[in-house]
Enzyme design. Structure first.
Site, PDB file in Angstrom:
ATOM      1  CB  ILE A  13      -0.970   0.000   1.201  1.00 18.03           C
ATOM      2  CG1 ILE A  13      -1.851  -1.262   1.179  1.00 18.03           C
ATOM      3  CG2 ILE A  13      -1.851   1.259   1.190  1.00 18.03           C
ATOM      4  CD1 ILE A  13      -2.722  -1.461   2.408  1.00 18.03           C
ATOM      5  CB  THR A 131      -6.370  -3.177   9.688  1.00 20.23           C
ATOM      6  OG1 THR A 131      -7.198  -4.263   9.301  1.00 20.23           O
ATOM      7  CG2 THR A 131      -5.965  -3.408  11.133  1.00 20.23           C
ATOM      8  CG  ASP A 132     -11.446  -4.301   7.897  1.00 26.49           C
ATOM      9  OD1 ASP A 132     -10.369  -4.902   8.086  1.00 26.49           O
ATOM     10  OD2 ASP A 132     -12.255  -4.636   7.004  1.00 26.49           O
ATOM     11  CD  GLU A 133      -7.372  -8.500   9.788  1.00 27.70           C
ATOM     12  OE1 GLU A 133      -6.881  -9.076  10.773  1.00 27.70           O
ATOM     13  OE2 GLU A 133      -7.158  -8.845   8.624  1.00 27.70           O
ATOM     14  CE1 TYR A 156      -1.715  -6.139  10.710  1.00 23.46           C
ATOM     15  CE2 TYR A 156      -3.945  -6.987  10.416  1.00 23.46           C
ATOM     16  CZ  TYR A 156      -2.977  -6.026  10.154  1.00 23.46           C
ATOM     17  OH  TYR A 156      -3.291  -4.962   9.344  1.00 23.46           O
ATOM     18  CE  LYS A 160      -2.098  -1.339  11.551  1.00 15.71           C
ATOM     19  NZ  LYS A 160      -1.015  -0.416  11.078  1.00 15.71           N
ATOM     20  CG  ASN A 255     -12.259 -16.057   2.017  1.00 16.46           C
ATOM     21  OD1 ASN A 255     -12.299 -14.847   1.776  1.00 16.46           O
ATOM     22  ND2 ASN A 255     -11.812 -16.543   3.162  1.00 16.46           N
ATOM     23  CG  ASP A 286     -10.698 -22.003   9.527  1.00 17.42           C
ATOM     24  OD1 ASP A 286     -10.118 -21.157   8.828  1.00 17.42           O
ATOM     25  OD2 ASP A 286     -11.881 -21.912   9.886  1.00 17.42           O
TER      26      ASP A 286
HETATM   27  C1  LIG Z   1      -3.562 -16.483   2.582  1.00 18.33           C
HETATM   28  C2  LIG Z   1      -4.882 -17.209   2.603  1.00 18.33           C
HETATM   29  C3  LIG Z   1      -6.024 -16.598   3.088  1.00 18.33           C
HETATM   30  N1  LIG Z   1      -7.206 -17.281   3.110  1.00 18.33           N
HETATM   31  C4  LIG Z   1      -8.394 -16.571   3.638  1.00 18.33           C
HETATM   32  C5  LIG Z   1      -8.221 -15.948   5.009  1.00 18.33           C
HETATM   33  C6  LIG Z   1      -9.137 -14.732   4.930  1.00 18.33           C
HETATM   34  O1  LIG Z   1     -10.461 -15.114   5.241  1.00 18.33           O
HETATM   35  C7  LIG Z   1      -9.067 -14.299   3.474  1.00 18.33           C
HETATM   36  C8  LIG Z   1      -8.076 -13.192   3.197  1.00 18.33           C
HETATM   37  O2  LIG Z   1      -6.858 -13.557   3.821  1.00 18.33           O
HETATM   38  P1  LIG Z   1      -5.583 -12.602   3.802  1.00 18.33           P
HETATM   39  O3  LIG Z   1      -5.277 -12.261   2.388  1.00 18.33           O
HETATM   40  O4  LIG Z   1      -4.528 -13.261   4.599  1.00 18.33           O
HETATM   41  O5  LIG Z   1      -6.126 -11.280   4.484  1.00 18.33           O
HETATM   42  P2  LIG Z   1      -6.857 -11.017   5.918  1.00 18.33           P
HETATM   43  O6  LIG Z   1      -6.467 -12.025   6.913  1.00 18.33           O
HETATM   44  O7  LIG Z   1      -8.303 -10.839   5.662  1.00 18.33           O
HETATM   45  O8  LIG Z   1      -6.159  -9.642   6.298  1.00 18.33           O
HETATM   46  C9  LIG Z   1      -5.863  -8.641   5.314  1.00 18.33           C
HETATM   47  O9  LIG Z   1      -6.803  -7.594   5.354  1.00 18.33           O
HETATM   48  C10 LIG Z   1      -6.738  -6.741   6.466  1.00 18.33           C
HETATM   49  C11 LIG Z   1      -7.830  -5.723   6.324  1.00 18.33           C
HETATM   50  O10 LIG Z   1      -9.069  -6.354   6.527  1.00 18.33           O
HETATM   51  C12 LIG Z   1      -5.356  -6.133   6.586  1.00 18.33           C
HETATM   52  O11 LIG Z   1      -5.288  -5.359   7.742  1.00 18.33           O
HETATM   53  C13 LIG Z   1      -4.307  -7.229   6.666  1.00 18.33           C
HETATM   54  O12 LIG Z   1      -3.027  -6.685   6.717  1.00 18.33           O
HETATM   55  C14 LIG Z   1      -4.449  -8.128   5.467  1.00 18.33           C
HETATM   56  O13 LIG Z   1      -3.545  -9.201   5.592  1.00 18.33           O
HETATM   57  O14 LIG Z   1      -8.665 -15.473   2.756  1.00 18.33           O
HETATM   58  C15 LIG Z   1      -7.324 -18.570   2.627  1.00 18.33           C
HETATM   59  O15 LIG Z   1      -8.422 -19.166   2.622  1.00 18.33           O
HETATM   60  N2  LIG Z   1      -6.193 -19.175   2.142  1.00 18.33           N
HETATM   61  C16 LIG Z   1      -4.976 -18.555   2.117  1.00 18.33           C
HETATM   62  O16 LIG Z   1      -3.977 -19.176   1.688  1.00 18.33           O
END
Ligand SMILES: Cc1cn([C@H]2C[C@H](O)[C@@H](COP(=O)(O)OP(=O)(O)O[C@H]3O[C@H](CO)[C@@H](O)[C@H](O)[C@H]3O)O2)c(=O)[nH]c1=O
Length: 350
Positions: A13, A131-133, A156, A160, A255, A286
């Site tokens: 970003i 972040t919204d998290e 994480y 934040k 997803n 998970d």
């Molecule tokens: C990497 C990965 C992720 N996932 C799932 C987990 C989550 O429900 C969704 C998105 O995962 P991620 O891309 O890791 O993003 P998420 O955990 O939502 O967090 C992101 O979004 C946040 C904002 O909401 C940011 O603050 C974080 O820095 C950023 O990493 O996909 C999978 O199912 N398989 C995967 O291999």
């Protein structure tokens, strides 16, 4: 000439924010302060590195003395703070790294700004990108607003949330000017392939399994990174001090639906028969503490500042895939060496 330090400017970003400020505001001197960890890459900024209003400084925000030295030397008008450890899975394996960068790093910056800006807080701004998290997880309905109580679930998001609290506290206690924005999931060019979209694009290209966590019914709200950079620009210039704004795309996807869309688009772009990428989908164990649903109510930034996303998800996603297909060298560079080890380590139990 206005001087702005952007921390984490070599990251995903951050690099889009640096590019926007350097190219749009020749009257500003932009300092990109970045530690160049695994997620930071100066390749992300090749197109602006020779601009006269751009300076790169390699430094780590966990180094308090260094932050003091740099900030007193530059004496910036503003700091836009994006430097952070950002990957949830990594935070589960190594929480302390997140405390160090996200909490201590932020406090180091705040301390330096508090002392160096003393007597002229009104002319300066500490803009913290979050972040919204921090709000935790939602059920089937509802949206996160700026007044939703913080309820972080991962190391994480806890780190934040802590950093957000420190920024607010420095505003209240010392009177520093600050703004915080909390944004939903970003996607787009230059994102490190550990996050869902670039990881899956990379794996589809390489014919590797697509590890969907749990039942795949987790929901995220996706925003094109360039729209986030535009929002940051707007908030920096027009946002009200001591305020928080939520930024999101009003664009929720489960997803598994997103992954299927990605598979369809990738098959088409790669000239493979329909259904080829779908066969790579693999449901895996998970993520612990996995937040079920995030969704942002971006009404405040929309009505007060007039921001809204400029591209549809279909356009943004298609542009993103094209970018990764055109930049295979970038992808190869960032996924060589340590990445392979990380990837195997991360997924060995899933
Ligand atoms: C990497 C990965 C992720 N996932 C799932 C987990 C989550 O429900 C969704 C998105 O995962 P991620 O891309 O890791 O993003 P998420 O955990 O939502 O967090 C992101 O979004 C946040 C904002 O909401 C940011 O603050 C974080 O820095 C950023 O990493 O996909 C999978 O199912 N398989 C995967 O291999």
């Amino acid at each position: 000439m206005k001087k702005i330090i952007i921390t984490g400017g070599a990251g995903f970003i951050g690099s889009h924010v640096v590019r926007r400020f350097v190219t749009k505001y020749p009257q500003y001197q932009i300092y990109n302060l970045d530690a160049l960890t695994y997620a930071g890459n100066l390749e992300n900024l090749r197109d602006v590195e020779n601009f006269p209003n751009y300076t790169f400084i390699k430094a780590d925000i966990t180094d308090a003395d260094k932050m003091y030295e740099i900030i007193s030397e530059i004496d910036p008008d503003g700091v836009i703070h994006l430097a952070a450890e950002s990957h949830v899975d990594r935070s589960i394996n190594d929480p302390l790294a997140f405390v160090k960068t996200n909490v201590i790093g932020t406090v180091n910056l705040l301390n330096a700004c508090r002392d160096i800006w003393k007597g002229r807080y009104d002319e300066t701004l500490f803009y913290h990108i979050s972040t919204d998290e921090v709000y935790g997880t939602l059920g089937e309905s509802g949206l996160f607003t700026e007044t939703t109580p913080y309820d972080p679930n991962s190391p994480y998001s806890a780190s934040k949330a802590a950093s957000d609290h420190f920024v607010r506290a420095y505003g209240e206690t010392y009177g520093m000017n600050y703004i915080i924005t909390n944004c939903s999931n970003n996607y787009g060019p230059f994102q490190f392939p550990e996050k869902l979209i670039p990881l899956f694009i990379n794996n589809i290209i390489a014919n590797k399994p697509l590890p969907v966590y749990g039942d795949g019914l987790y929901t995220r709200d996706w925003l094109y990174v360039i729209d986030h950079a535009m929002a940051i620009d707007l908030v920096y210039h027009k946002g009200a001090k001591h305020e928080t704004y939520n930024i999101g795309g009003f664009n929720e996807w489960k997803n598994i639906d997103l992954v299927r869309l990605l598979c369809r688009l990738m098959d088409k772009k790669l000239g493979r028969p329909e259904g080829t990428a779908d066969k790579l989908i693999t449901f895996v164990k998970d993520r612990p503490g996995h937040d079920r649903r995030y969704a942002i109510d971006a009404t405040k930034i929309n009505t007060e500042l007039g921001w809204k996303p400029s591209v549809t998800f279909e356009t943004g996603l298609s542009e993103t895939i094209d970018w990764y297909l055109e930049n295979t060298e970038w992808l190869k560079n960032v996924t060589s060496g340590a990445y392979q080890k990380y990837y195997e380590e991360m997924y060995k139990n899933r």
